[in-house]
Design a protein around this motif. Structure first.
Motif, PDB file in Angstrom:
ATOM      1  N   SER A   1      -6.303   5.823   1.226  1.00  0.00           N
ATOM      2  CA  SER A   1      -4.950   5.260   1.281  1.00  0.00           C
ATOM      3  C   SER A   1      -4.161   5.739   0.076  1.00  0.00           C
ATOM      4  O   SER A   1      -4.715   6.310  -0.866  1.00  0.00           O
ATOM      5  CB  SER A   1      -5.013   3.725   1.299  1.00  0.00           C
TER       6      SER A   1
ATOM      7  N   PHE B   1       3.465   9.834   8.886  1.00  0.00           N
ATOM      8  CA  PHE B   1       2.217  10.060   8.155  1.00  0.00           C
ATOM      9  C   PHE B   1       1.005  10.008   9.077  1.00  0.00           C
ATOM     10  O   PHE B   1      -0.026  10.622   8.793  1.00  0.00           O
ATOM     11  CB  PHE B   1       2.085   9.058   7.016  1.00  0.00           C
TER      12      PHE B   1
ATOM     13  N   VAL C   1      -1.807   4.347   6.996  1.00  0.00           N
ATOM     14  CA  VAL C   1      -0.429   4.846   6.996  1.00  0.00           C
ATOM     15  C   VAL C   1       0.549   3.703   7.221  1.00  0.00           C
ATOM     16  O   VAL C   1       0.196   2.640   7.728  1.00  0.00           O
ATOM     17  CB  VAL C   1      -0.216   5.917   8.086  1.00  0.00           C
TER      18      VAL C   1
ATOM     19  N   CYS D   1      -1.982  12.752   9.320  1.00  0.00           N
ATOM     20  CA  CYS D   1      -3.410  12.420   9.337  1.00  0.00           C
ATOM     21  C   CYS D   1      -4.136  13.230  10.404  1.00  0.00           C
ATOM     22  O   CYS D   1      -5.242  13.729  10.180  1.00  0.00           O
ATOM     23  CB  CYS D   1      -3.604  10.930   9.616  1.00  0.00           C
TER      24      CYS D   1
END
Length: 316
Positions: free
Chosen positions: A95, A122, A117, A126
């Motif tokens: 994270s 985002f 996220v 990933c």
């Protein structure tokens, strides 16, 4: 119960315990894993040697899968990542950083990698980075939040539309009904922080737990947006932060006000006046400190009852 999340982690229930600073030690993580979920150690508040101790104690306390949550802003990140390899950790949640930085390294060492996220943008990154699953966390969550301030109910369908990766919902979820709602929006599992932070096995200070168990709706607030948006219990420290922000304090002033070790002081040491008291909005639903096993039984029972109620509704 069986789905992609259960299969990915080899767990009975698609319930993951958040890797929270000062709450998520080996006792909490092993208890969640033993109850059929996935426990996580919170590396963010541990020095490397302390994390190593917690990993080994967790390995001794459960024969079920567990993982480690690592904030990518961790100052000794290289040392931590190598330790995870050396200690045989199989599941890592990352994270607060770019998933591309460490995902390849972790997966090359046989680990399952999940990234947290706060936006669909985002989530897409990933997938590009090659993670195995994502956690989409709305701004109802305690502690550090995304700058987008998107609620969980809005975030989950956006992330689900963006990626087909196995998806867990987080932020404002602590009940079976909340889990069912997340599933209806496209999640396949949930990550629960606040509810587990207030259990018997949590390493949080008893004074902190009892304060959070007395909160009412609206007793938390998202502050420190110029530094890192953080959800805090309203109190002496939050009043000082609000006053500083209202007069236009810059980032340096806010960091000076925050100081060092304030979260430890509040959550772990129980200093309710000077500490940074991080907890999620959903804390106001709970009034009793109970065991992890009881929490898990309640969540799964309520989830199953909710599924049955939906079935009955659909028969009309």
């Amino acid at each position: 119960m069986e789905n992609r999340i259960c299969n990915l982690f080899k767990i009975k229930y698609p319930v993951v315990q958040g890797g929270m600073v000062w709450c998520s030690g080996w006792r909490l993580a092993s208890a969640v894993s033993n109850a059929g979920g996935l426990g996580l150690l919170g590396a963010g508040s541990m020095h490397p040697e302390v994390l190593q101790e917690h990993i080994r104690k967790c390995q001794a306390a459960t024969d079920k899968p567990f993982g480690v949550n690592v904030p990518l802003m961790y100052p000794e990140i290289e040392k931590i990542m190598q330790m995870l390899v050396d200690e045989g950790v199989k599941i890592v949640f990352t994270s607060a950083g770019n998933p591309k930085t460490w995902t390849k390294f972790l997966k090359e060492h046989g680990m399952t990698v999940v990234h947290v996220v706060s936006s669909s943008k985002f989530a897409g990154k990933c997938e590009e980075a090659g993670v195995d699953a994502v956690v989409a966390e709305g701004f109802e969550a305690g502690g550090h939040n995304g700058r987008e301030e998107t609620t969980t109910m809005c975030l989950i369908p956006h992330v689900r539309r963006k990626t087909n990766l196995p998806l867990m919902a987080a932020g404002g979820i602590g009940t079976g009904a909340g889990m069912l709602a997340a599933f209806a929006l496209g999640a396949e599992g949930v990550q629960i922080g606040t509810r587990f932070a207030l259990t018997t096995e949590s390493s949080a200070h008893e004074a902190f737990k009892q304060l959070c168990l007395s909160l009412n709706e609206g007793d938390t607030k998202l502050l420190l947006k110029k530094v890192s948006p953080t959800r805090l219990v309203k109190g002496a420290f939050t009043t000082a932060v609000e006053e500083a922000e209202s007069r236009g304090a810059n980032v340096e002033e806010l960091r000076e006000l925050l100081g060092k070790g304030r979260a430890k002081k509040g959550i772990f040491e129980g200093n309710l006046e000077e500490g940074e008291l991080e907890i999620g909005q959903i804390a106001s639903l709970f009034r009793e400190e109970v065991s992890v096993a009881d929490v898990m039984k309640e969540i799964i029972s309520d989830f199953e009852k909710g599924v049955e109620q939906i079935r009955n509704l659909s028969s009309f």
